[in-house]
Scaffold this motif. Structure first.
Motif, PDB file in Angstrom:
ATOM      1  N   HIS A 110       1.053  -1.188   0.069  1.00  0.00           N
ATOM      2  CA  HIS A 110      -0.148  -0.188   0.076  1.00  0.00           C
ATOM      3  C   HIS A 110       0.933   1.143  -0.095  1.00  0.00           C
ATOM      4  O   HIS A 110       2.070   1.250   0.698  1.00  0.00           O
ATOM      5  CB  HIS A 110      -0.852   0.018   1.296  1.00  0.00           C
ATOM      6  N   PRO A 111       0.564   2.374  -0.452  1.00  0.00           N
ATOM      7  CA  PRO A 111       1.472   3.555  -0.870  1.00  0.00           C
ATOM      8  C   PRO A 111       1.532   4.039   0.596  1.00  0.00           C
ATOM      9  O   PRO A 111       2.831   4.604   1.014  1.00  0.00           O
ATOM     10  CB  PRO A 111       0.438   4.685  -1.441  1.00  0.00           C
ATOM     11  N   THR A 112       0.750   3.733   1.573  1.00  0.00           N
ATOM     12  CA  THR A 112       1.075   4.319   2.923  1.00  0.00           C
ATOM     13  C   THR A 112       2.516   3.354   3.606  1.00  0.00           C
ATOM     14  O   THR A 112       3.241   4.070   4.380  1.00  0.00           O
ATOM     15  CB  THR A 112       0.017   4.370   3.681  1.00  0.00           C
ATOM     16  N   GLN A 113       2.335   2.185   3.327  1.00  0.00           N
ATOM     17  CA  GLN A 113       3.416   1.036   3.719  1.00  0.00           C
ATOM     18  C   GLN A 113       4.722   1.794   3.024  1.00  0.00           C
ATOM     19  O   GLN A 113       5.535   1.748   3.730  1.00  0.00           O
ATOM     20  CB  GLN A 113       3.015  -0.223   3.464  1.00  0.00           C
ATOM     21  N   VAL A 114       4.396   2.129   1.998  1.00  0.00           N
ATOM     22  CA  VAL A 114       5.891   2.588   1.255  1.00  0.00           C
ATOM     23  C   VAL A 114       6.413   3.807   1.877  1.00  0.00           C
ATOM     24  O   VAL A 114       7.612   3.992   2.180  1.00  0.00           O
ATOM     25  CB  VAL A 114       5.486   2.787  -0.360  1.00  0.00           C
TER      26      VAL A 114
END
Length: 261
Positions: free
Chosen positions: A160-164
């Protein structure tokens, strides 16, 4: 396996691979029953798997979205085949024929992914799809099966973009989950939920004042979590996390020997 069943099975697997946590215990048991049926060639195995996933709203939405995309893709392929129907086409290769030749079938791959003992199907898929033996088999498998496996690998390894963003935040630094949440302006609960996935899949690990524990974690990784990590937990990237952010450096590992594993 009929086309409609294959699409349903693909959609179920993609939903599980996009799911950001372990599935509930009851669902996991039902998925294991469906996996056993699939391995045994039971005609209702795919229906059983679909019914199990339908009990969770998030998985249900992921399944519907994946199936719709697959139906569109399949329809486009069928139209393309119709457009060249007058040209000589190679005869289709059945699942039985290439299984006997030593290749892996869709059912085999699905059963391997579904055999996760801890209900973490994303992590299990990463393990299965990265096996050199499977990759060698895929070199000789029908193109249709190769495409499905590539789609599974993409889903299993996509974060997920937030994880990145969280991984980028702790790259070269030591931050707690509370610090990360504040810096990224996201709820602490979200940081904990995403952090748990990153932790269990080996992208990040905690920092410890215990030298022996720190060394062990750097070599073998931290033990998996059943609950989200504490907001005060200080985190760092693993090699897996570093190379996810910098895939171009994967073949230049010698420059990063000092990084934690």
């Amino acid at each position: 396996m009929k086309a409609n069943e294959a699409i349903t099975l693909d959609a179920c697997l993609l939903a599980l691979l996009h799911y950001s946590d372990r599935v509930p215990t009851d669902m996991h048991q039902q998925i294991q029953e469906a996996k056993a049926q699939l391995s045994a060639g039971h005609p209702n195995a795919v229906k059983h798997l679909k019914r199990a996933l339908g009990q969770d709203e998030q998985l249900k939405r992921l399944y519907i979205a994946s199936r719709q995309q697959l139906i569109v893709k399949y329809s486009q392929q069928e139209r393309a085949k119709s457009a060249v129907a007058t040209l000589p086409m190679p005869s289709p290769v059945s699942a039985i024929s290439y299984a006997q030749a030593g290749f892996t079938t869709l059912e085999d791959i699905a059963a391997a992914i579904l055999s996760s003992p801890d209900a973490n199907y994303r992590a299990k898929a990463q393990q299965v799809l990265n096996q050199p033996e499977l990759q060698k088999q895929m070199e000789r498998a029908p193109k249709e099966l190769q495409a499905v496996v590539q789609e599974f690998a993409k889903a299993a390894n996509q974060l997920h973009p937030t994880q990145v963003a969280m991984m980028k935040k702790i790259e070269g630094n030591f931050f707690s989950l509370d610090d990360i949440a504040y810096s990224l302006q996201i709820p602490v609960e979200s940081a904990q939920r995403y952090g748990k996935v990153l932790w269990n899949e080996g992208y990040i690990r905690p920092i410890s004042n215990n030298l022996l524990k720190q060394l062990w974690w750097s070599l073998k990784g931290a033990p998996p979590l059943d609950q989200p990590p504490n907001i005060d937990t200080v985190l760092t990237l693993t090699n897996k996390g570093y190379f996810y952010l910098h895939p171009g450096t994967l073949n230049n590992k010698s420059n990063h020997n000092g990084r934690s594993l």
